[in-house]
Design an enzyme around this catalytic site. Structure first.
Site, PDB file in Angstrom:
ATOM      1  N   GLY A  16      -8.439 -41.401   4.306  1.00  0.00           N
ATOM      2  CA  GLY A  16      -8.552 -42.834   4.591  1.00  0.00           C
ATOM      3  C   GLY A  16      -8.828 -43.642   3.339  1.00  0.00           C
ATOM      4  CB  CYS A  43      -7.263 -33.886   5.205  1.00  0.00           C
ATOM      5  SG  CYS A  43      -5.548 -33.469   5.489  1.00  0.00           S
ATOM      6  CB  CYS A  48      -5.430 -30.714   7.796  1.00  0.00           C
ATOM      7  SG  CYS A  48      -6.517 -32.014   8.371  1.00  0.00           S
ATOM      8  CE  LYS A  51      -5.264 -26.471  10.772  1.00  0.00           C
ATOM      9  NZ  LYS A  51      -6.031 -27.394  11.586  1.00  0.00           N
ATOM     10  CE1 TYR A  99      -5.096 -37.588  -0.608  1.00  0.00           C
ATOM     11  CE2 TYR A  99      -3.488 -35.867  -1.023  1.00  0.00           C
ATOM     12  CZ  TYR A  99      -4.136 -36.715  -0.148  1.00  0.00           C
ATOM     13  OH  TYR A  99      -3.808 -36.708   1.180  1.00  0.00           O
ATOM     14  CB  ALA A 115     -20.645 -44.507  -4.986  1.00  0.00           C
ATOM     15  CE1 TYR A 178      -7.292 -31.090  17.495  1.00  0.00           C
ATOM     16  CE2 TYR A 178      -9.255 -31.793  18.671  1.00  0.00           C
ATOM     17  CZ  TYR A 178      -7.928 -31.998  18.310  1.00  0.00           C
ATOM     18  OH  TYR A 178      -7.261 -33.100  18.748  1.00  0.00           O
ATOM     19  CD  GLU A 182      -6.886 -25.917  14.520  1.00  0.00           C
ATOM     20  OE1 GLU A 182      -6.056 -26.725  14.922  1.00  0.00           O
ATOM     21  OE2 GLU A 182      -7.547 -26.094  13.471  1.00  0.00           O
ATOM     22  N   GLY A 262     -18.958 -28.737  16.034  1.00  0.00           N
ATOM     23  CA  GLY A 262     -18.845 -30.184  15.873  1.00  0.00           C
ATOM     24  C   GLY A 262     -19.179 -30.638  14.458  1.00  0.00           C
ATOM     25  CB  ALA A 341      -0.582 -30.063  16.790  1.00  0.00           C
ATOM     26  CG  HIS A 435      21.500 -24.344  26.024  1.00  0.00           C
ATOM     27  ND1 HIS A 435      20.413 -23.994  26.787  1.00  0.00           N
ATOM     28  CD2 HIS A 435      22.377 -23.311  26.109  1.00  0.00           C
ATOM     29  CE1 HIS A 435      20.630 -22.795  27.319  1.00  0.00           C
ATOM     30  NE2 HIS A 435      21.807 -22.365  26.919  1.00  0.00           N
ATOM     31  CD  GLU A 440      17.699 -25.765  26.888  1.00  0.00           C
ATOM     32  OE1 GLU A 440      18.657 -26.292  27.470  1.00  0.00           O
ATOM     33  OE2 GLU A 440      17.777 -24.663  26.309  1.00  0.00           O
TER      34      GLU A 440
HETATM   35  P1  NDP Z   1     -15.301 -30.272  18.571  1.00  0.00           P
HETATM   36  O1  NDP Z   1     -16.188 -31.396  18.928  1.00  0.00           O
HETATM   37  O2  NDP Z   1     -13.861 -30.315  18.875  1.00  0.00           O
HETATM   38  O3  NDP Z   1     -15.870 -28.931  19.220  1.00  0.00           O
HETATM   39  C1  NDP Z   1     -17.200 -28.554  19.106  1.00  0.00           C
HETATM   40  C2  NDP Z   1     -17.393 -27.322  19.965  1.00  0.00           C
HETATM   41  O4  NDP Z   1     -18.681 -26.777  19.747  1.00  0.00           O
HETATM   42  C3  NDP Z   1     -17.278 -27.624  21.448  1.00  0.00           C
HETATM   43  O5  NDP Z   1     -16.645 -26.547  22.062  1.00  0.00           O
HETATM   44  C4  NDP Z   1     -18.739 -27.745  21.871  1.00  0.00           C
HETATM   45  O6  NDP Z   1     -18.963 -27.404  23.211  1.00  0.00           O
HETATM   46  C5  NDP Z   1     -19.369 -26.699  20.982  1.00  0.00           C
HETATM   47  N1  NDP Z   1     -20.785 -26.952  20.719  1.00  0.00           N
HETATM   48  C6  NDP Z   1     -21.374 -28.114  20.332  1.00  0.00           C
HETATM   49  N2  NDP Z   1     -22.701 -27.934  20.159  1.00  0.00           N
HETATM   50  C7  NDP Z   1     -22.946 -26.639  20.434  1.00  0.00           C
HETATM   51  C8  NDP Z   1     -24.110 -25.850  20.441  1.00  0.00           C
HETATM   52  N3  NDP Z   1     -25.304 -26.362  20.126  1.00  0.00           N
HETATM   53  N4  NDP Z   1     -24.021 -24.541  20.786  1.00  0.00           N
HETATM   54  C9  NDP Z   1     -22.821 -24.015  21.115  1.00  0.00           C
HETATM   55  N5  NDP Z   1     -21.679 -24.715  21.125  1.00  0.00           N
HETATM   56  C10 NDP Z   1     -21.736 -26.017  20.799  1.00  0.00           C
HETATM   57  O7  NDP Z   1     -15.593 -30.048  17.037  1.00  0.00           O
HETATM   58  P2  NDP Z   1     -14.869 -29.200  15.928  1.00  0.00           P
HETATM   59  O8  NDP Z   1     -15.951 -28.874  14.984  1.00  0.00           O
HETATM   60  O9  NDP Z   1     -14.053 -28.095  16.499  1.00  0.00           O
HETATM   61  O10 NDP Z   1     -13.860 -30.245  15.289  1.00  0.00           O
HETATM   62  C11 NDP Z   1     -14.292 -31.542  14.876  1.00  0.00           C
HETATM   63  C12 NDP Z   1     -13.141 -32.515  14.917  1.00  0.00           C
HETATM   64  O11 NDP Z   1     -12.232 -32.248  13.885  1.00  0.00           O
HETATM   65  C13 NDP Z   1     -12.300 -32.458  16.191  1.00  0.00           C
HETATM   66  O12 NDP Z   1     -12.837 -33.270  17.186  1.00  0.00           O
HETATM   67  C14 NDP Z   1     -10.963 -32.926  15.748  1.00  0.00           C
HETATM   68  O13 NDP Z   1     -10.849 -34.314  15.939  1.00  0.00           O
HETATM   69  C15 NDP Z   1     -10.919 -32.593  14.280  1.00  0.00           C
HETATM   70  N6  NDP Z   1      -9.995 -31.480  14.032  1.00  0.00           N
HETATM   71  C16 NDP Z   1      -8.676 -31.614  14.333  1.00  0.00           C
HETATM   72  C17 NDP Z   1      -7.800 -30.580  14.118  1.00  0.00           C
HETATM   73  C18 NDP Z   1      -6.367 -30.732  14.470  1.00  0.00           C
HETATM   74  O14 NDP Z   1      -5.916 -31.854  14.633  1.00  0.00           O
HETATM   75  N7  NDP Z   1      -5.615 -29.659  14.607  1.00  0.00           N
HETATM   76  C19 NDP Z   1      -8.243 -29.312  13.570  1.00  0.00           C
HETATM   77  C20 NDP Z   1      -9.639 -29.267  13.295  1.00  0.00           C
HETATM   78  C21 NDP Z   1     -10.476 -30.316  13.518  1.00  0.00           C
HETATM   79  P3  NDP Z   1     -18.747 -28.451  24.417  1.00  0.00           P
HETATM   80  O15 NDP Z   1     -17.274 -28.516  24.674  1.00  0.00           O
HETATM   81  O16 NDP Z   1     -19.498 -27.820  25.545  1.00  0.00           O
HETATM   82  O17 NDP Z   1     -19.346 -29.737  23.964  1.00  0.00           O
END
Ligand code: NDP
Length: 452
Positions: A16, A43, A48, A51, A99, A115, A178, A182, A262, A341, A435, A440
């Site tokens: 960004g 990223c 990304c 990964k 970059y 900063a 995610y 992954e 998260g 995705a 096809h 399709e």
């Molecule tokens: P997410 O928020 O997607 O997933 C976090 C996972 O951890 C959830 O399954 C959550 O469970 C679990 N969780 C949270 N707290 C705890 C805990 N205390 N104990 C056990 N499990 C827990 O976060 P990610 O870190 O996977 O990814 C962050 C962001 O990065 C995504 O939201 C996405 O936007 C982005 N991303 C996108 C990608 C792509 O476009 N391909 C690839 C990687 C990241 P619950 O579901 O129960 O809350």
């Protein structure tokens, strides 16, 4: 009017921030950007890009077996992390260089420093130097967060995985989002023995139930030892690895434990609240529809605002900010119908509403087909794909499209155009099939499998 050192000071050199800095500079603005680590941000450096390269590396294992079915005389190879890792980092270095060059070519002044915000129009670098700026854009992203539990620091996160000296033999991945899903697939493909714990009933919460159900079923089929409704209770360092006791009472020792539970915004110690910028419960910067904070001269884009944590979204927020502030054309970033995705194996591509979300909103028809695709069926692989459309009964518009398939990310980018344009099911049907392809099926599903 006050004289400023810069028209725009961007804090953070990720997707960004870099895009906003370049586009603002192209309008003739005097722009600076500070980055404390490496240019490119999450990223490019630890998200990304590395990964996806690891996804590619991990997909070869199945290809060797497929190749034999197609008549090639090839042996199953073994994966050598020590050969792959230097290539991976060389590629990241190259991209970081690009970059940096793009910023330089755009006449953006680069400050390789942390900063902080020291006033509505003032930024202070780590060495104490201050700069004034008419506008400040905070684009500092986020970082993985670990649960608040004893010995949490024994676990690695997605930040560390690319830097491992060697690949572990046995790994526990915690989380069901995610990143966890992954990396469970990537490590499994690279030959690591992977266990995944997810605390809820099914991984990838929030996505279409049928689609995530198939992803999870196929992940298990491919060798991920997925435990649903399971979490870590205790973790300790033992001589032979990390000992883990889980909520169902069982115990095991792993070489590595990776937490992907998260991410949190990187706002600690940035000086934001001191100057009047409002932060949310998780530390995210609160912005309005134009990415403006409570302090009119300070804007924020990307993961630090915790709107949608995706690179292309951060880029679009950055461009909308420039359009608003430097081109005098107030523009809101559009957060509707974002295709995305998940690079699990199998891959999932999705845009719009899940069946469950749509059914809550209005009566819908579901068109779906699941089958073994030609390429892998020939090699006697059990892999199945899913193509699914969620259609409004009233307007016939396709409200959601969900694909579980090889190259689902590529497919959903294109299907996303039609869905974003508001295409109806009949307009999908009016498009001639290509096809033989997997995609399709998106234009050949005649009858709904159910209504909801
Ligand atoms: P997410 O928020 O997607 O997933 C976090 C996972 O951890 C959830 O399954 C959550 O469970 C679990 N969780 C949270 N707290 C705890 C805990 N205390 N104990 C056990 N499990 C827990 O976060 P990610 O870190 O996977 O990814 C962050 C962001 O990065 C995504 O939201 C996405 O936007 C982005 N991303 C996108 C990608 C792509 O476009 N391909 C690839 C990687 C990241 P619950 O579901 O129960 O809350």
């Amino acid at each position: 009017m006050a004289d400023f050192d810069y028209d725009l000071f961007v804090i953070g050199g990720g997707s960004g921030g870099v895009r906003a800095a370049r586009v603002a500079a192209a309008t003739g603005a005097k722009v600076a950007l500070a980055e404390e680590f490496r240019m490119g941000g999450t990223c490019v450096i630890r998200g990304c890009v590395p990964k996806k390269l690891m996804v590619f590396a991990s997909e070869y294992q199945e290809m060797f077996a497929d190749a034999r079915a197609y008549g090639w005389d090839v042996e199953d190879g073994s994966f050598d992390w020590s050969k792959f890792q230097p290539n991976l980092h060389a590629e990241l270095d190259r991209l970081e260089g690009i970059y940096r060059k793009l910023l330089g070519n755009s006449d953006v002044s680069i400050h390789d420093s942390r900063a902080t915000v020291s006033g509505p129009h003032e930024v202070t670098l780590a060495d104490g130097t201050t700069y004034s700026a008419k506008h400040i854009l905070v684009a500092v992203g986020g970082r993985p967060s670990l649960p608040d539990m004893k010995n949490a620091d024994l676990a690695i996160t997605s930040n560390d995985i690319f830097l491992l000296k060697e690949l572990p033999q046995k790994t526990l991945v915690v989380g069901g989002g995610y990143i966890a899903s992954e990396f469970a697939c990537i490590l499994n493909g690279l030959g690591v023995e992977v266990t995944q714990f997810y605390r809820g009933a099914q991984i990838l919460r929030g996505f279409d139930d049928e689609a995530r159900g198939l992803v999870s079923e196929m992940m298990i089929e491919k060798g991920v030892d997925l435990h649903l409704g399971t979490n870590v209770l205790e973790m300790e360092k033992h001589e032979d690895g990390i000992w883990v006791k889980c909520t169902n009472g069982s115990e095991a020792v792993y070489d590595q434990v990776m937490y992907a539970t998260g991410r949190v915004p990187n706002t600690d110690g940035l000086g934001l609240e001191e100057v009047g910028v409002e932060l949310g419960r998780n530390g995210e910067i609160i912005v309005d529809d134009y990415s403006q904070t409570k302090v009119p001269s300070i804007y924020a884009v990307g993961d630090v605002t915790n709107r949608v944590q995706l690179t292309p979204v951060a880029i679009r927020e950055g461009m909308a900010f420039v359009e608003t502030v430097f081109n005098g054309n107030p523009t809101k970033p559009d957060h509707e119908l974002i295709p995305s995705a998940i690079f699990t194996q199998p891959e999932m591509g999705t845009v719009g509403l899940s069946e469950e979300q749509a059914a809550e909103q209005e009566p819908v028809e579901i068109y779906a087909t699941s089958f073994r695709p030609m390429q892998t069926a020939f090699a006697e692989r059990p892999d199945r794909v899913l193509m699914k459309l969620v259609v409004s009964k009233a307007t016939r518009k396709v409200l959601g499209c969900h694909i579980v398939s090889p190259h689902a990310g590529e497919m959903i980018q294109l299907a996303g155009i039609a869905v974003k344009m508001g295409a109806t099911k009949e307009q999908f049907d009016a498009t001639c099939a290509v096809h033989p392809t997997i995609s399709e099926e998106l234009v050949t599903m005649r009858d709904p499998v159910r209504t909801a």
